[in-house]
Every structure is written in C-alpha cells, then in structure tokens.
Design a protein around this motif. Structure first.
Motif, PDB file in Angstrom:
ATOM      1  N   SER A 204      33.056  42.281  45.906  1.00 28.50           N
ATOM      2  CA  SER A 204      34.491  42.640  45.397  1.00 28.50           C
ATOM      3  C   SER A 204      35.369  41.489  45.669  1.00 28.50           C
ATOM      4  O   SER A 204      36.399  41.304  44.847  1.00 28.50           O
ATOM      5  CB  SER A 204      34.920  43.784  46.316  1.00 28.50           C
ATOM      6  OG  SER A 204      35.076  43.541  47.668  1.00 28.50           O
ATOM      7  N   ALA A 205      35.270  40.481  46.669  1.00 26.63           N
ATOM      8  CA  ALA A 205      36.092  39.513  46.867  1.00 26.63           C
ATOM      9  C   ALA A 205      35.871  38.476  45.618  1.00 26.63           C
ATOM     10  O   ALA A 205      37.048  37.982  45.120  1.00 26.63           O
ATOM     11  CB  ALA A 205      35.755  38.834  48.015  1.00 26.63           C
ATOM     12  N   PHE A 206      34.851  38.263  45.278  1.00 26.19           N
ATOM     13  CA  PHE A 206      34.402  37.358  43.931  1.00 26.19           C
ATOM     14  C   PHE A 206      35.017  38.161  42.746  1.00 26.19           C
ATOM     15  O   PHE A 206      35.712  37.256  41.884  1.00 26.19           O
ATOM     16  CB  PHE A 206      32.950  37.244  43.848  1.00 26.19           C
ATOM     17  CG  PHE A 206      32.501  36.013  44.877  1.00 26.19           C
ATOM     18  CD1 PHE A 206      33.073  34.627  44.916  1.00 26.19           C
ATOM     19  CD2 PHE A 206      31.407  36.379  45.408  1.00 26.19           C
ATOM     20  CE1 PHE A 206      32.432  33.949  45.745  1.00 26.19           C
ATOM     21  CE2 PHE A 206      30.864  35.440  46.336  1.00 26.19           C
ATOM     22  CZ  PHE A 206      31.170  34.222  46.419  1.00 26.19           C
ATOM     23  N   ARG A 207      34.819  39.232  42.491  1.00 24.50           N
ATOM     24  CA  ARG A 207      35.146  40.237  41.492  1.00 24.50           C
ATOM     25  C   ARG A 207      36.890  40.128  41.398  1.00 24.50           C
ATOM     26  O   ARG A 207      37.399  39.761  40.315  1.00 24.50           O
ATOM     27  CB  ARG A 207      34.570  41.589  41.621  1.00 24.50           C
ATOM     28  CG  ARG A 207      35.012  42.339  40.365  1.00 24.50           C
ATOM     29  CD  ARG A 207      34.370  43.747  40.288  1.00 24.50           C
ATOM     30  NE  ARG A 207      34.764  44.620  41.419  1.00 24.50           N
ATOM     31  CZ  ARG A 207      33.979  44.856  42.447  1.00 24.50           C
ATOM     32  NH1 ARG A 207      32.901  44.641  42.584  1.00 24.50           N
ATOM     33  NH2 ARG A 207      34.551  45.694  43.470  1.00 24.50           N
ATOM     34  N   PHE A 208      37.470  40.304  42.587  1.00 29.66           N
ATOM     35  CA  PHE A 208      38.957  40.312  42.540  1.00 29.66           C
ATOM     36  C   PHE A 208      39.378  38.823  42.239  1.00 29.66           C
ATOM     37  O   PHE A 208      40.455  38.906  41.611  1.00 29.66           O
ATOM     38  CB  PHE A 208      39.499  40.478  43.868  1.00 29.66           C
ATOM     39  CG  PHE A 208      41.012  40.726  44.202  1.00 29.66           C
ATOM     40  CD1 PHE A 208      41.695  41.383  43.360  1.00 29.66           C
ATOM     41  CD2 PHE A 208      41.507  39.887  44.752  1.00 29.66           C
ATOM     42  CE1 PHE A 208      42.979  41.719  43.313  1.00 29.66           C
ATOM     43  CE2 PHE A 208      42.999  39.802  44.717  1.00 29.66           C
ATOM     44  CZ  PHE A 208      43.700  40.957  44.099  1.00 29.66           C
ATOM     45  N   ALA A 209      38.853  37.822  42.812  1.00 34.18           N
ATOM     46  CA  ALA A 209      39.264  36.326  42.395  1.00 34.18           C
ATOM     47  C   ALA A 209      39.140  36.297  40.934  1.00 34.18           C
ATOM     48  O   ALA A 209      40.128  35.620  40.416  1.00 34.18           O
ATOM     49  CB  ALA A 209      38.658  35.429  43.172  1.00 34.18           C
ATOM     50  N   ALA A 210      37.994  36.570  40.355  1.00 36.28           N
ATOM     51  CA  ALA A 210      37.871  36.351  38.632  1.00 36.28           C
ATOM     52  C   ALA A 210      38.913  37.394  38.115  1.00 36.28           C
ATOM     53  O   ALA A 210      39.528  36.825  37.060  1.00 36.28           O
ATOM     54  CB  ALA A 210      36.632  36.821  38.419  1.00 36.28           C
ATOM     55  N   GLU A 211      39.196  38.598  38.688  1.00 44.62           N
ATOM     56  CA  GLU A 211      40.354  39.411  38.053  1.00 44.62           C
ATOM     57  C   GLU A 211      41.666  38.720  38.031  1.00 44.62           C
ATOM     58  O   GLU A 211      42.407  38.769  37.004  1.00 44.62           O
ATOM     59  CB  GLU A 211      40.339  40.634  38.514  1.00 44.62           C
ATOM     60  CG  GLU A 211      39.139  41.537  38.571  1.00 44.62           C
ATOM     61  CD  GLU A 211      39.220  42.985  39.287  1.00 44.62           C
ATOM     62  OE1 GLU A 211      40.223  43.100  40.230  1.00 44.62           O
ATOM     63  OE2 GLU A 211      38.356  43.903  39.023  1.00 44.62           O
TER      64      GLU A 211
ATOM     65  N   VAL B 152      36.183  28.174  37.160  1.00 49.13           N
ATOM     66  CA  VAL B 152      36.200  29.675  37.019  1.00 49.13           C
ATOM     67  C   VAL B 152      35.028  30.166  36.340  1.00 49.13           C
ATOM     68  O   VAL B 152      34.624  31.262  36.692  1.00 49.13           O
ATOM     69  CB  VAL B 152      37.699  29.880  35.815  1.00 49.13           C
ATOM     70  CG1 VAL B 152      37.510  31.007  35.104  1.00 49.13           C
ATOM     71  CG2 VAL B 152      38.890  29.340  36.550  1.00 49.13           C
ATOM     72  N   THR B 153      34.335  29.275  35.614  1.00 49.53           N
ATOM     73  CA  THR B 153      32.990  29.679  35.039  1.00 49.53           C
ATOM     74  C   THR B 153      31.989  29.904  36.292  1.00 49.53           C
ATOM     75  O   THR B 153      31.209  30.713  36.104  1.00 49.53           O
ATOM     76  CB  THR B 153      32.592  28.711  34.093  1.00 49.53           C
ATOM     77  OG1 THR B 153      33.465  28.490  33.097  1.00 49.53           O
ATOM     78  CG2 THR B 153      31.163  28.786  33.503  1.00 49.53           C
ATOM     79  N   VAL B 154      31.978  28.951  37.395  1.00 48.91           N
ATOM     80  CA  VAL B 154      30.962  29.082  38.282  1.00 48.91           C
ATOM     81  C   VAL B 154      31.615  30.769  39.133  1.00 48.91           C
ATOM     82  O   VAL B 154      30.584  31.116  39.620  1.00 48.91           O
ATOM     83  CB  VAL B 154      31.299  27.827  39.152  1.00 48.91           C
ATOM     84  CG1 VAL B 154      30.484  28.073  40.547  1.00 48.91           C
ATOM     85  CG2 VAL B 154      30.705  26.754  38.589  1.00 48.91           C
ATOM     86  N   LEU B 155      32.797  30.684  39.286  1.00 50.48           N
ATOM     87  CA  LEU B 155      33.317  32.158  39.832  1.00 50.48           C
ATOM     88  C   LEU B 155      32.602  33.284  39.059  1.00 50.48           C
ATOM     89  O   LEU B 155      32.105  34.057  39.596  1.00 50.48           O
ATOM     90  CB  LEU B 155      34.798  32.003  39.927  1.00 50.48           C
ATOM     91  CG  LEU B 155      35.271  33.269  40.314  1.00 50.48           C
ATOM     92  CD1 LEU B 155      34.774  33.695  42.061  1.00 50.48           C
ATOM     93  CD2 LEU B 155      37.005  33.294  40.225  1.00 50.48           C
ATOM     94  N   ALA B 156      32.639  33.238  37.816  1.00 60.57           N
ATOM     95  CA  ALA B 156      32.424  34.469  36.948  1.00 60.57           C
ATOM     96  C   ALA B 156      30.764  34.475  37.126  1.00 60.57           C
ATOM     97  O   ALA B 156      30.252  35.632  37.149  1.00 60.57           O
ATOM     98  CB  ALA B 156      32.598  34.152  35.469  1.00 60.57           C
ATOM     99  N   LEU B 157      29.953  33.233  37.352  1.00 59.43           N
ATOM    100  CA  LEU B 157      28.500  33.259  37.377  1.00 59.43           C
ATOM    101  C   LEU B 157      28.249  33.811  38.626  1.00 59.43           C
ATOM    102  O   LEU B 157      27.210  34.676  38.881  1.00 59.43           O
ATOM    103  CB  LEU B 157      27.964  32.104  37.024  1.00 59.43           C
ATOM    104  CG  LEU B 157      28.012  31.257  35.445  1.00 59.43           C
ATOM    105  CD1 LEU B 157      27.712  29.959  35.946  1.00 59.43           C
ATOM    106  CD2 LEU B 157      27.026  32.226  34.726  1.00 59.43           C
ATOM    107  N   ALA B 158      29.054  33.610  39.720  1.00 56.40           N
ATOM    108  CA  ALA B 158      28.803  34.213  41.050  1.00 56.40           C
ATOM    109  C   ALA B 158      29.173  35.589  41.055  1.00 56.40           C
ATOM    110  O   ALA B 158      28.318  36.322  41.830  1.00 56.40           O
ATOM    111  CB  ALA B 158      29.702  33.637  42.092  1.00 56.40           C
ATOM    112  N   VAL B 159      30.120  36.106  40.329  1.00 58.45           N
ATOM    113  CA  VAL B 159      30.234  37.604  39.994  1.00 58.45           C
ATOM    114  C   VAL B 159      29.087  38.176  39.625  1.00 58.45           C
ATOM    115  O   VAL B 159      28.522  39.255  39.875  1.00 58.45           O
ATOM    116  CB  VAL B 159      31.626  37.879  39.247  1.00 58.45           C
ATOM    117  CG1 VAL B 159      31.738  39.395  38.978  1.00 58.45           C
ATOM    118  CG2 VAL B 159      32.933  37.388  40.181  1.00 58.45           C
ATOM    119  N   LEU B 160      28.614  37.690  38.492  1.00 60.76           N
ATOM    120  CA  LEU B 160      27.437  38.252  37.605  1.00 60.76           C
ATOM    121  C   LEU B 160      26.158  38.496  38.701  1.00 60.76           C
ATOM    122  O   LEU B 160      25.524  39.475  38.611  1.00 60.76           O
ATOM    123  CB  LEU B 160      27.166  37.301  36.470  1.00 60.76           C
ATOM    124  CG  LEU B 160      27.950  37.181  35.229  1.00 60.76           C
ATOM    125  CD1 LEU B 160      27.647  36.227  34.330  1.00 60.76           C
ATOM    126  CD2 LEU B 160      28.220  38.720  34.820  1.00 60.76           C
TER     127      LEU B 160
END
Length: 118
Positions: free
Chosen positions: A10-17, A95-103
């Motif tokens: 959820s921390a990764f997801r919130f950062a991407a949001e 940002v792309t790396v963050l999105a991949l981490a969320v996935l």
C-alpha cells in the motif's frame, strides 16, 4: 482465503497514486483545465466511490475485486504515461520502477481480490 498483509504494497501503491494525481492533470492542463480536473475526478473519485468489500473499511459502492485491480492498473498507467510525457528521463525512469514495484508487491492482494473471497 484470508486478506494478505498490505502495509508495504500500500505504501508503494500510494506513492504511485500521488504521481498519477500530480502528473496527469499537469500533462492534461495543456489541453484545458476541464480535462485536468476530469482526470482528478477519475483518478481520485472512482477509487474513492467504488471499492471491494473487505478491501476497504467503508465502501460506498461495492464492486468485484477485478474492478479494484483495474482501478489500480489505471492509476499506474496514468502515472507512467504522464511521467514519460512530462518529465525528463531521470524522473520518468524512477516512476516506471515504482510502477513495476507496485505490480510485484500487489500480486498477493490481487490474488485475494480475484478469488471468490475477494
């Protein structure tokens, strides 16, 4: 199936949001402020209104888990596309790396959301 621990994902997801909420209206503002505002209504409003029971404590409009997964994917796509559209390489790559981490980190939650229990 029990709901998985969601603290790190959820921390990764919130950062991407947050990136999606900032970058998408910024990118669309060049085409008019109504489009920028509409992007915020979609990116913030839809997940606030539509949620899967058990995934959030307060659910305004209950939806199946697949809808929640699609809403997260929409946020990730908005963050990545907007970052590459607006920002230099040194900002778009993280940002792309963050999105991949969320996935990666969301997989247990998504399995639960897509199960009959979710």
């Amino acid at each position: 199936m029990e709901r998985p621990d969601d603290r790190v994902p959820s921390a990764f997801r919130f950062a991407a949001e947050l990136v999606a909420w900032v970058a998408t209206p910024w990118a669309l503002a060049a085409y008019g402020w109504p489009l920028a505002v509409l992007s915020l209504v979609v990116l913030i409003g839809l997940p606030a209104v539509f949620a899967t029971p058990g995934d959030k404590q307060k659910v305004m409009v209950p939806v199946p888990g697949a809808v929640t997964v699609l809403l997260v994917l929409m946020q990730l796509a908005a963050a990545v596309v907007s970052a590459w559209w607006l920002w230099p390489l040194w900002a778009a790559v993280p940002v792309t790396v963050l999105a991949l981490a969320v996935l990666v980190t969301e997989r247990p939650r998504w399995r639960w959301l897509l199960s009959p229990a979710g």
